[in-house]
Design an enzyme around this catalytic site. Structure first.
Site, PDB file in Angstrom:
ATOM      1  N   THR A 117       0.836  -1.193   0.000  1.00 40.42           N
ATOM      2  CA  THR A 117       0.000   0.000   0.000  1.00 40.42           C
ATOM      3  C   THR A 117       0.876   1.250   0.000  1.00 40.42           C
ATOM      4  O   THR A 117       0.661   2.177  -0.766  1.00 40.42           O
ATOM      5  CB  THR A 117      -0.927   0.008   1.222  1.00 40.42           C
ATOM      6  OG1 THR A 117      -1.742  -1.167   1.197  1.00 40.42           O
ATOM      7  CG2 THR A 117      -1.821   1.239   1.206  1.00 40.42           C
TER       8      THR A 117
ATOM      9  N   ALA B 159      -8.427   2.384   7.043  1.00 40.73           N
ATOM     10  CA  ALA B 159      -9.090   1.090   7.243  1.00 40.73           C
ATOM     11  C   ALA B 159      -8.458   0.309   8.389  1.00 40.73           C
ATOM     12  O   ALA B 159      -9.170  -0.311   9.197  1.00 40.73           O
ATOM     13  CB  ALA B 159      -9.039   0.288   5.947  1.00 40.73           C
TER      14      ALA B 159
ATOM     15  N   ARG C 186       5.287   2.505   9.960  1.00 40.86           N
ATOM     16  CA  ARG C 186       6.627   2.686   9.428  1.00 40.86           C
ATOM     17  C   ARG C 186       7.563   3.015  10.588  1.00 40.86           C
ATOM     18  O   ARG C 186       7.201   3.752  11.504  1.00 40.86           O
ATOM     19  CB  ARG C 186       6.669   3.815   8.386  1.00 40.86           C
ATOM     20  CG  ARG C 186       6.036   3.454   7.056  1.00 40.86           C
ATOM     21  CD  ARG C 186       6.850   2.419   6.308  1.00 40.86           C
ATOM     22  NE  ARG C 186       6.371   2.150   4.967  1.00 40.86           N
ATOM     23  CZ  ARG C 186       5.523   1.182   4.648  1.00 40.86           C
ATOM     24  NH1 ARG C 186       5.022   0.396   5.604  1.00 40.86           N
ATOM     25  NH2 ARG C 186       5.157   0.996   3.387  1.00 40.86           N
TER      26      ARG C 186
ATOM     27  N   ASP D  73       6.807  -3.778  14.638  1.00 39.82           N
ATOM     28  CA  ASP D  73       6.910  -4.655  13.468  1.00 39.82           C
ATOM     29  C   ASP D  73       7.679  -3.975  12.344  1.00 39.82           C
ATOM     30  O   ASP D  73       7.917  -4.580  11.304  1.00 39.82           O
ATOM     31  CB  ASP D  73       5.502  -5.042  12.982  1.00 39.82           C
ATOM     32  CG  ASP D  73       5.541  -6.070  11.869  1.00 39.82           C
ATOM     33  OD1 ASP D  73       6.240  -7.089  12.033  1.00 39.82           O
ATOM     34  OD2 ASP D  73       4.880  -5.864  10.829  1.00 39.82           O
TER      35      ASP D  73
ATOM     36  N   GLU E  90      15.510  -1.678   7.430  1.00 36.27           N
ATOM     37  CA  GLU E  90      15.114  -3.081   7.512  1.00 36.27           C
ATOM     38  C   GLU E  90      15.982  -3.940   6.601  1.00 36.27           C
ATOM     39  O   GLU E  90      16.158  -3.591   5.418  1.00 36.27           O
ATOM     40  CB  GLU E  90      13.630  -3.229   7.158  1.00 36.27           C
ATOM     41  CG  GLU E  90      12.741  -2.479   8.119  1.00 36.27           C
ATOM     42  CD  GLU E  90      11.264  -2.465   7.745  1.00 36.27           C
ATOM     43  OE1 GLU E  90      10.443  -2.069   8.586  1.00 36.27           O
ATOM     44  OE2 GLU E  90      10.939  -2.835   6.598  1.00 36.27           O
TER      45      GLU E  90
ATOM     46  N   HIS F  62       8.618  -7.199  10.409  1.00 38.54           N
ATOM     47  CA  HIS F  62       7.766  -6.609   9.379  1.00 38.54           C
ATOM     48  C   HIS F  62       6.888  -7.671   8.709  1.00 38.54           C
ATOM     49  O   HIS F  62       6.888  -7.842   7.483  1.00 38.54           O
ATOM     50  CB  HIS F  62       8.583  -5.861   8.331  1.00 38.54           C
ATOM     51  CG  HIS F  62       7.788  -4.817   7.597  1.00 38.54           C
ATOM     52  ND1 HIS F  62       8.330  -3.666   7.096  1.00 38.54           N
ATOM     53  CD2 HIS F  62       6.461  -4.757   7.287  1.00 38.54           C
ATOM     54  CE1 HIS F  62       7.397  -2.937   6.495  1.00 38.54           C
ATOM     55  NE2 HIS F  62       6.253  -3.592   6.609  1.00 38.54           N
TER      56      HIS F  62
ATOM     57  N   ALA G 261       3.392  -8.171   9.743  1.00 42.27           N
ATOM     58  CA  ALA G 261       1.960  -7.996   9.992  1.00 42.27           C
ATOM     59  C   ALA G 261       1.135  -8.022   8.709  1.00 42.27           C
ATOM     60  O   ALA G 261      -0.020  -8.450   8.710  1.00 42.27           O
ATOM     61  CB  ALA G 261       1.714  -6.691  10.753  1.00 42.27           C
ATOM     62  N   TRP G 262       1.713  -7.564   7.608  1.00 45.41           N
ATOM     63  CA  TRP G 262       1.008  -7.509   6.331  1.00 45.41           C
ATOM     64  C   TRP G 262       0.914  -8.872   5.649  1.00 45.41           C
ATOM     65  O   TRP G 262       0.157  -9.040   4.692  1.00 45.41           O
ATOM     66  CB  TRP G 262       1.750  -6.563   5.381  1.00 45.41           C
ATOM     67  CG  TRP G 262       3.112  -7.087   5.015  1.00 45.41           C
ATOM     68  CD1 TRP G 262       4.264  -6.977   5.748  1.00 45.41           C
ATOM     69  CD2 TRP G 262       3.462  -7.841   3.858  1.00 45.41           C
ATOM     70  NE1 TRP G 262       5.303  -7.601   5.116  1.00 45.41           N
ATOM     71  CE2 TRP G 262       4.837  -8.142   3.940  1.00 45.41           C
ATOM     72  CE3 TRP G 262       2.741  -8.281   2.737  1.00 45.41           C
ATOM     73  CZ2 TRP G 262       5.510  -8.871   2.966  1.00 45.41           C
ATOM     74  CZ3 TRP G 262       3.413  -8.996   1.762  1.00 45.41           C
ATOM     75  CH2 TRP G 262       4.785  -9.294   1.889  1.00 45.41           C
TER      76      TRP G 262
END
Length: 315
Positions: free
Chosen positions: A73, A156, A231, A255, A260, A282, A284-285
């Site tokens: 996103t 969202a 972020r 996260d 990174e 990182h 969670a997505w």
């Protein structure tokens, strides 16, 4: 049409990328270091990427490139102004991982508030069996219904977290740029002062960078829990580290990081061993369903580009 995937390893090795073959020749690279991006995209029409950084430095000599599809996103790793100048289209994938990020945010916050890591280690270490007492109720934890949960960001994901927090009985405060009707709204400074739990769900830009800084941390309640799944650069990472070590923060869930993967000299390495710190890579997505959905939408974005339309075009 030639399509090159620059960093497939970030998407997981369980995904089928064969759907891209619908559009032409496909080259899949597991990783592409910065110095090899130009070479990798030399004769490509389409670049598909997740974390690779793109800008004038590695795009200026590429004459064929027409389309960049980011498997995310957010697109703060891409110089959108330069793409616009060159007439290279950019499409993103909004909303594909909302459910998973909400789930991880809530799970992380609940684990930290409930002190699950400490209780788990008490049993797993053998201390419970050796202790001779039927139960252990310290470190003490509180019910979510007695707490205030501050949600920063009203998109969202933020709204999903706010809905879950409300369902658990928490008082919900929301900080967002647009008017808010469903949840009690306030500015970021008020939210930091009044919240027992704070979760961050904002894009990285000039307004949000370093928004959680020394001054705002100092204004927080003693023992507050902070969770960031947006972020890394939204937070002053050194200030957060010091706040955990001093006991100002009661829990920290992260996260995302300013760089990174996290470097060996990152300040969080000073607190990674603590029970009230939860650091994840990182992820969670990255629910299975979300990653599959992401690839499907990228294919839709390529079709939209070819048809000269589409709702996900950024540039």
């Amino acid at each position: 049409m030639k399509i090159t995937v620059l960093d497939a390893s970030t998407l997981g090795d369980d995904l089928d990328l064969g759907c891209f073959e619908e559009f032409g020749e496909v080259t899949v690279r597991h990783t592409t270091p910065p110095e090899l991006v130009e070479e990798a995209l030399w004769d490509s029409d389409v670049a598909v990427l997740n974390k690779v950084k793109l800008g004038e430095t590695n795009l200026k000599n590429l004459k064929k490139l027409k389309l960049v599809c980011v498997a995310a996103t957010g697109f703060d790793n891409i110089d959108t102004a330069y793409l616009k100048k060159r007439g290279i289209a950019l499409y993103n994938v909004p909303g594909y991982c909302t459910a998973g990020v909400v789930q991880v945010t809530v799970a992380m916050a609940l684990s930290l508030v409930t002190k699950l890591e400490s209780y788990r280690d008490y049993v797993h270490s053998g201390r419970y069996s050796a202790g001779g007492v039927a139960n252990k109720v310290s470190p003490y934890y509180r019910e979510i219904g007695s707490l205030t949960w501050g949600v920063v960001g009203g998109g969202a994901i933020g709204r999903g977290v706010a809905t879950a927090a409300k369902a658990l009985g928490a008082r919900v405060l929301m900080c967002r740029r647009k008017p808010e009707r469903e949840f009690e709204s306030c500015d970021i400074d008020t939210l930091c002062k009044k919240s027992d739990i704070i979760s961050l769900h904002v894009p990285l830009n000039g307004e949000t960078e370093n928004m959680i800084n020394t001054k705002r941390i100092a204004s927080m309640k003693n023992g507050a829990v902070l969770v960031n799944v947006s972020r890394g650069k939204v937070c002053d990472e050194l200030a957060l580290t010091e706040a955990v070590l001093s006991g100002k923060l009661g829990g920290l869930g992260m996260d995302v990081y300013s760089a990174e993967p996290m470097s060996k000299d990152h300040p969080y390495n000073r607190i990674v061993h603590l029970d009230n710190v939860c650091l994840t890579p990182h992820m969670a997505w990255g629910a299975v369903e979300a990653r599959k959905r992401c690839i499907r939408i990228i294919c839709d974005n390529i079709r939209s580009f070819m048809a000269e339309k589409g709702p996900n075009r950024v540039v």
